[in-house]
Design an enzyme around this catalytic site. Sequence first.
Site, PDB file in Angstrom:
ATOM      1  N   MET A   1       0.849  -1.181   0.000  1.00 18.17           N
ATOM      2  CA  MET A   1       0.000   0.000   0.000  1.00 18.17           C
ATOM      3  C   MET A   1       0.893   1.242   0.000  1.00 18.17           C
ATOM      4  O   MET A   1       1.648   1.471   0.943  1.00 18.17           O
ATOM      5  CB  MET A   1      -0.896  -0.002   1.240  1.00 18.17           C
ATOM      6  CG  MET A   1      -1.741  -1.265   1.384  1.00 18.17           C
ATOM      7  SD  MET A   1      -2.416  -1.450   3.056  1.00 18.17           S
ATOM      8  CE  MET A   1      -3.481  -0.008   3.133  1.00 18.17           C
TER       9      MET A   1
ATOM     10  N   GLY B   1       2.267   4.611   4.214  1.00 16.02           N
ATOM     11  CA  GLY B   1       2.656   3.443   3.428  1.00 16.02           C
ATOM     12  C   GLY B   1       2.866   2.187   4.253  1.00 16.02           C
ATOM     13  O   GLY B   1       3.414   2.237   5.341  1.00 16.02           O
ATOM     14  N   SER B   2       2.456   1.034   3.727  1.00 11.87           N
ATOM     15  CA  SER B   2       2.443  -0.173   4.533  1.00 11.87           C
ATOM     16  C   SER B   2       2.152  -1.392   3.667  1.00 11.87           C
ATOM     17  O   SER B   2       2.142  -1.319   2.442  1.00 11.87           O
ATOM     18  CB  SER B   2       1.392  -0.024   5.625  1.00 11.87           C
ATOM     19  OG  SER B   2       0.215   0.553   5.090  1.00 11.87           O
ATOM     20  N   ARG B   3       1.874  -2.543   4.318  1.00 15.96           N
ATOM     21  CA  ARG B   3       1.631  -3.784   3.597  1.00 15.96           C
ATOM     22  C   ARG B   3       0.609  -4.633   4.344  1.00 15.96           C
ATOM     23  O   ARG B   3       0.529  -4.587   5.570  1.00 15.96           O
ATOM     24  CB  ARG B   3       2.944  -4.561   3.470  1.00 15.96           C
ATOM     25  CG  ARG B   3       2.922  -5.654   2.423  1.00 15.96           C
ATOM     26  CD  ARG B   3       4.289  -6.295   2.316  1.00 15.96           C
ATOM     27  NE  ARG B   3       4.356  -7.540   3.063  1.00 15.96           N
ATOM     28  CZ  ARG B   3       5.485  -8.134   3.403  1.00 15.96           C
ATOM     29  NH1 ARG B   3       6.649  -7.586   3.105  1.00 15.96           N
ATOM     30  NH2 ARG B   3       5.464  -9.280   4.048  1.00 15.96           N
TER      31      ARG B   3
END
Length: 218
Positions: A101, A187-189
């Site tokens: 993301m 931002g990330s996952r």
Amino acid sequence: MPHSQTSAPRDSRAGVRLARGASPWLLPTVATAALSLARARRSGAAKAVAVPATALAAGMLWFFRDPEREIAQGRVISPADGVVQSIMPWKDGRTRVAIFMSPLNVHVNRAPLSGTVTSVEHIPGGFVPAFNKESENNERVVWHFDTELGDIEMIQIAGAVARRIVPYLPSGTKVEQGDRIGLIRFGSRVDLYLPEGVEVAVEVGQKTVAGVTRIDRD
């Protein structure tokens, strides 16, 4: 973890709202922009602050958007907006689908299946970029859902900028497919583990939309 709540109704109408958990970032930014704009006519310093503060506030409003969506049909749907970063067979027979993301994506995550939240575990860790392999050791929240396919594991992983994951639901909550379950700031996952025998329908590099993109194949 948050207090108990009933699951949110399924999305069925157009519109956008702001994500729960955005207030600590959003309110000070909007307040600064509003104050500097109010004083801009009388103060050169306030005028200098007003433009970047307003731009930052607008960016925050965009980042923390939480659009309403018509939930797709299918056994497993995407829990996150983003791009499929990897699809990896796991040692226990499951398949991990990792969705990256970026800061431009909607960061509210959704339940991939209907069922019951059986556990929500926060695990401290680092903050390396979410696209880095070492991000598996980052700060994260591990979810388990009891579903018609059995136990489904989903992991929200913080990135270099995302320093806070905000789960919306406690263990024991019943969810409908596509319900909002939590927020990752910036931002990330998100990693989703499909049970053995479930075929993946997406490909590496494919864009996904939470609640809309189907992850599995009949």
